[in-house]
Design a protein around this motif. Structure first.
Motif, mmCIF file in Angstrom:
data_model
loop_
_atom_site.group_PDB
_atom_site.id
_atom_site.type_symbol
_atom_site.label_atom_id
_atom_site.label_comp_id
_atom_site.label_asym_id
_atom_site.label_seq_id
_atom_site.Cartn_x
_atom_site.Cartn_y
_atom_site.Cartn_z
ATOM 1 N N ALA A 65 -53.123 -44.614 47.505
ATOM 2 C CA ALA A 65 -52.008 -43.701 47.757
ATOM 3 C C ALA A 65 -51.279 -43.528 46.429
ATOM 4 C CB ALA A 65 -51.070 -44.268 48.814
ATOM 5 N N TYR A 66 -51.061 -42.278 46.024
ATOM 6 C CA TYR A 66 -50.461 -41.986 44.730
ATOM 7 C C TYR A 66 -49.114 -41.295 44.913
ATOM 8 C CZ TYR A 66 -55.131 -42.933 42.867
ATOM 9 O OH TYR A 66 -56.328 -43.526 42.555
ATOM 10 N N GLY A 67 -48.140 -41.730 44.137
ATOM 11 C CA GLY A 67 -46.846 -41.070 44.132
ATOM 12 C C GLY A 67 -46.115 -41.138 45.459
ATOM 13 N N VAL A 68 -46.131 -42.320 46.096
ATOM 14 C CA VAL A 68 -45.485 -42.474 47.402
ATOM 15 C C VAL A 68 -44.277 -43.402 47.286
ATOM 16 C CG1 VAL A 68 -47.580 -42.030 48.727
ATOM 17 C CG2 VAL A 68 -47.057 -44.375 48.024
ATOM 18 N N ASP A 69 -43.242 -43.140 48.073
ATOM 19 C CA ASP A 69 -42.135 -44.095 48.148
ATOM 20 C C ASP A 69 -42.183 -44.895 49.440
ATOM 21 O OD1 ASP A 69 -41.240 -42.256 50.030
ATOM 22 O OD2 ASP A 69 -39.569 -41.532 48.821
ATOM 23 N N SER A 70 -42.937 -44.391 50.438
ATOM 24 C CA SER A 70 -43.068 -45.073 51.725
ATOM 25 C C SER A 70 -44.530 -45.036 52.138
ATOM 26 C CB SER A 70 -42.213 -44.383 52.796
ATOM 27 O OG SER A 70 -40.846 -44.369 52.414
ATOM 28 N N PHE A 71 -45.081 -46.196 52.480
ATOM 29 C CA PHE A 71 -46.509 -46.258 52.798
ATOM 30 C C PHE A 71 -46.809 -47.464 53.664
ATOM 31 C CE2 PHE A 71 -45.943 -48.851 49.051
ATOM 32 C CZ PHE A 71 -46.780 -49.947 49.259
ATOM 33 N N VAL A 72 -47.990 -47.444 54.268
ATOM 34 C CA VAL A 72 -48.512 -48.589 54.991
ATOM 35 C C VAL A 72 -49.826 -48.978 54.327
ATOM 36 C CG1 VAL A 72 -49.660 -47.125 56.706
ATOM 37 C CG2 VAL A 72 -49.176 -49.510 57.245
ATOM 38 N N ALA A 73 -50.057 -50.277 54.195
ATOM 39 C CA ALA A 73 -51.263 -50.765 53.522
ATOM 40 C C ALA A 73 -51.868 -51.915 54.300
ATOM 41 C CB ALA A 73 -50.949 -51.221 52.096
ATOM 42 N N GLY A 74 -53.176 -51.844 54.433
ATOM 43 C CA GLY A 74 -53.909 -52.992 54.948
ATOM 44 C C GLY A 74 -54.170 -52.950 56.422
ATOM 45 N N PRO A 75 -54.785 -54.069 56.870
ATOM 46 C CA PRO A 75 -55.118 -55.285 56.126
ATOM 47 C C PRO A 75 -56.157 -55.035 55.026
ATOM 48 C CG PRO A 75 -56.190 -55.321 58.251
ATOM 49 C CD PRO A 75 -55.282 -54.126 58.266
ATOM 50 N N PHE A 76 -56.063 -55.812 53.941
ATOM 51 C CA PHE A 76 -56.971 -55.701 52.810
ATOM 52 C C PHE A 76 -57.799 -56.968 52.688
ATOM 53 C CE2 PHE A 76 -54.862 -51.953 51.369
ATOM 54 C CZ PHE A 76 -55.642 -51.403 50.346
ATOM 55 N N ASP A 77 -59.095 -56.822 52.404
ATOM 56 C CA ASP A 77 -59.929 -58.002 52.199
ATOM 57 C C ASP A 77 -60.260 -58.205 50.713
ATOM 58 O OD1 ASP A 77 -61.879 -56.107 51.675
ATOM 59 O OD2 ASP A 77 -63.074 -56.543 53.444
ATOM 60 N N ALA A 78 -59.429 -57.644 49.840
ATOM 61 C CA ALA A 78 -59.476 -57.902 48.399
ATOM 62 C C ALA A 78 -58.108 -57.504 47.852
ATOM 63 C CB ALA A 78 -60.586 -57.117 47.714
ATOM 64 N N TYR A 79 -57.812 -57.931 46.641
ATOM 65 C CA TYR A 79 -56.520 -57.596 46.065
ATOM 66 C C TYR A 79 -56.459 -56.112 45.710
ATOM 67 C CZ TYR A 79 -58.779 -57.612 41.462
ATOM 68 O OH TYR A 79 -59.592 -57.339 40.394
ATOM 69 N N CYS A 80 -55.237 -55.594 45.578
ATOM 70 C CA CYS A 80 -55.031 -54.246 45.081
ATOM 71 C C CYS A 80 -53.923 -54.299 44.036
ATOM 72 C CB CYS A 80 -54.693 -53.275 46.218
ATOM 73 S SG CYS A 80 -53.143 -53.621 47.062
ATOM 74 N N THR A 81 -53.593 -53.157 43.438
ATOM 75 C CA THR A 81 -52.534 -53.111 42.435
ATOM 76 C C THR A 81 -51.520 -52.038 42.802
ATOM 77 O OG1 THR A 81 -53.678 -51.500 41.026
ATOM 78 C CG2 THR A 81 -54.121 -53.841 40.611
ATOM 79 N N THR A 82 -50.273 -52.277 42.388
ATOM 80 C CA THR A 82 -49.232 -51.264 42.506
ATOM 81 C C THR A 82 -48.680 -50.989 41.116
ATOM 82 O OG1 THR A 82 -47.491 -52.914 42.923
ATOM 83 C CG2 THR A 82 -48.600 -51.953 44.845
ATOM 84 N N SER A 83 -48.262 -49.759 40.880
ATOM 85 C CA SER A 83 -47.665 -49.408 39.594
ATOM 86 C C SER A 83 -46.561 -48.393 39.820
ATOM 87 C CB SER A 83 -48.722 -48.845 38.638
ATOM 88 O OG SER A 83 -49.355 -47.703 39.189
ATOM 89 N N THR A 84 -45.492 -48.523 39.033
ATOM 90 C CA THR A 84 -44.349 -47.633 39.178
ATOM 91 C C THR A 84 -43.559 -47.615 37.889
ATOM 92 O OG1 THR A 84 -42.426 -47.123 40.581
ATOM 93 C CG2 THR A 84 -42.784 -49.433 40.039
ATOM 94 N N VAL A 85 -42.692 -46.618 37.755
ATOM 95 C CA VAL A 85 -41.717 -46.568 36.678
ATOM 96 C C VAL A 85 -40.493 -45.844 37.222
ATOM 97 C CG1 VAL A 85 -42.638 -44.411 35.714
ATOM 98 C CG2 VAL A 85 -41.341 -45.970 34.250
ATOM 99 N N GLY A 86 -39.304 -46.325 36.847
ATOM 100 C CA GLY A 86 -38.081 -45.777 37.404
ATOM 101 C C GLY A 86 -37.358 -46.836 38.220
ATOM 102 N N VAL A 87 -36.466 -46.404 39.076
ATOM 103 C CA VAL A 87 -35.704 -47.325 39.920
ATOM 104 C C VAL A 87 -36.251 -47.244 41.345
ATOM 105 C CG1 VAL A 87 -33.448 -47.998 40.797
ATOM 106 C CG2 VAL A 87 -33.653 -47.073 38.483
ATOM 107 N N GLY A 88 -36.931 -48.301 41.770
ATOM 108 C CA GLY A 88 -37.451 -48.359 43.128
ATOM 109 C C GLY A 88 -36.416 -48.944 44.075
ATOM 110 N N ALA A 89 -36.401 -48.472 45.301
ATOM 111 C CA ALA A 89 -35.491 -49.004 46.319
ATOM 112 C C ALA A 89 -36.130 -48.829 47.679
ATOM 113 C CB ALA A 89 -34.134 -48.302 46.268
ATOM 114 N N GLY A 90 -35.946 -49.814 48.551
ATOM 115 C CA GLY A 90 -36.508 -49.711 49.888
ATOM 116 C C GLY A 90 -36.545 -51.050 50.581
#
Length: 283
Positions: A65-90
Motif C-alpha cells: 500500500a503506497y501513500g496511505v494514512d490509514s490501512f489494514v495489514a496482515g496477518p503476515f508470514d514474513a516481515y515487511c517495511t514501512t517508510s514515511t516522511v513528515g509528521v505522522g499521527a494516528g
C-alpha cells in the motif's frame, strides 16, 4: 518541531480478548523514516490523519500500500517495511485475527500478506471513524471513541464459527505448540477440513499460525529487555540463554529459532537486541 509522542491505551475490559492495545502516536520524521515490521498472526489496523506512508512486502511489491494514512495489514508470514516522511499521527490497533474478521467484515484470506488502504475495504465505517478520531481533542477521548465503535461493531457481528474460535484459543493458549493433528481431533474435523476453514477465515494455515505465535512469544521476550546472564554479541554465536529459551518455547533447537527470526523479523535475535533495532509490532 515538537518531539515524538506515543500513548498506550487499554481497551475496555470486554474488548480485551479482541484488541491487544491502542497506540496513539504523533511522530515527526523530517527525513525518510524506514522501519522493519515483524510478522505476526495478528492484524494491524492504523487509522491515521497525518503524513502518508508506504507499507511494502519485500517479496511482492504488488501486495503493498503506497501513500496511505490509514490501512489494514496482515496477518503476515514474513516481515515487511514501512517508510514515511513528515509528521505522522494516528492510532494503531493490534487485533486478534477472528476479531479482525468480524470488525473488517471480510475473510482474512483476502488480506493475508497484504496491506490495504481503509478506503478500499468497501464498507466506509472505518474511514468515517478515522475522521472522528482526528477531530477529538486528546488521546483519552480517542480511545473512548474506539471503545464505543468497536463494541458496537462486535455486537452486530457474531462469531464466524465457534469451533474456529475454539481452535484459535487452543492454539494461542499453547503458544503455538499444539499439534495440528491434536487440534483437528479435538474439533472433530479432518486435518484437511481444519486447514481449509482456518485458512479461509484466519488467512494462515494452522501450522503457520503456530509458528508465528511461537515467534511472537520469543520476540516479546527479546523486547522486554536484556537476557539474564551472558548474551550473544554476534549473530550465530553460541548462547546458552537463547538455547534454553528456544527449548522452552517449543523450537527444535537454537538454529530453528534463529531461522524463524530471520524470516519473520529480518534479523537474528542478537542483531535485534542491539541498539537501534525497532518495530512497532511488539507481539
Amino acid at each position: 518541531m515538537a518531539g515524538a509522542q506515543f500513548v498506550v491505551g487499554h481497551p475496555a475490559p470486554p474488548l480485551r480478548p479482541f484488541v491487544d492495545r491502542y497506540l496513539g502516536y504523533r511522530e515527526p520524521a523530517p527525513h525518510p523514516l524506514i522501519r522493519t515490521e515483524v510478522a505476526g498472526a495478528f492484524v494491524v489496523l492504523v487509522l491515521g490523519w497525518g503524513a502518508p506512508l508506504d507499507v511494502v512486502d519485500p517479496r511482492a511489491a504488488e501486495r503493498a500500500a503506497y501513500g496511505v494514512d490509514s490501512f489494514v495489514a496482515g496477518p503476515f508470514d514474513a516481515y515487511c517495511t514501512t517508510s514515511t516522511v513528515g509528521v505522522g499521527a494516528g492510532v494503531q490497533l493490534l487485533l486478534a485475527p477472528l476479531a479482525a474478521r468480524r470488525i473488517l467484515g471480510v475473510p482474512l484470506s483476502e488480506l493475508a500478506n497484504r496491506a490495504v488502504a481503509v478506503s478500499q475495504l468497501g464498507d466506509p465505517w472505518l474511514d468515517r471513524l478515522r475522521g472522528r478520531l482526528a477531530e477529538e481533542r486528546d488521546w483519552p477521548a480517542r480511545f473512548t471513541l474506539l471503545d464505543a465503535a468497536l463494541h458496537a461493531r462486535l455486537a452486530a457481528t457474531g462469531p464466524v464459527d465457534r469451533r474456529l474460535d475454539r481452535a484459535w484459543a487452543r492454539l494461542a493458549g499453547s503458544g503455538g505448540r499444539l499439534g495440528v493433528a491434536t487440534l483437528a481431533d479435538e474439533l472433530g474435523w479432518s486435518r484437511r477440513h481444519l486447514a481449509a476453514r482456518f485458512g479461509q477465515e484466519v488467512g494462515l494455515t494452522p501450522k503457520t499460525a503456530g509458528r508465528l505465535l511461537r515467534f511472537q512469544r520469543a520476540y516479546a521476550m527479546l523486547a522486554r529487555g536484556p537476557l539474564a546472564g551472558p548474551t550473544a554479541v554476534r549473530a550465530g554465536a553460541a548462547d546458552a540463554g537463547w538455547a534454553a529459551r528456544a527449548a522452552h518455547l517449543g523450537y527444535y533447537d537454537q538454529s530453528h529459532l534463529i531461522r524463524d527470526f530471520r524470516r519473520f523479523a529480518g534479523a537474528t535475535p542478537a542483531a535485534l537486541g542491539g541498539a537501534g533495532s525497532h518495530s512497532s509490532n511488539t507481539g
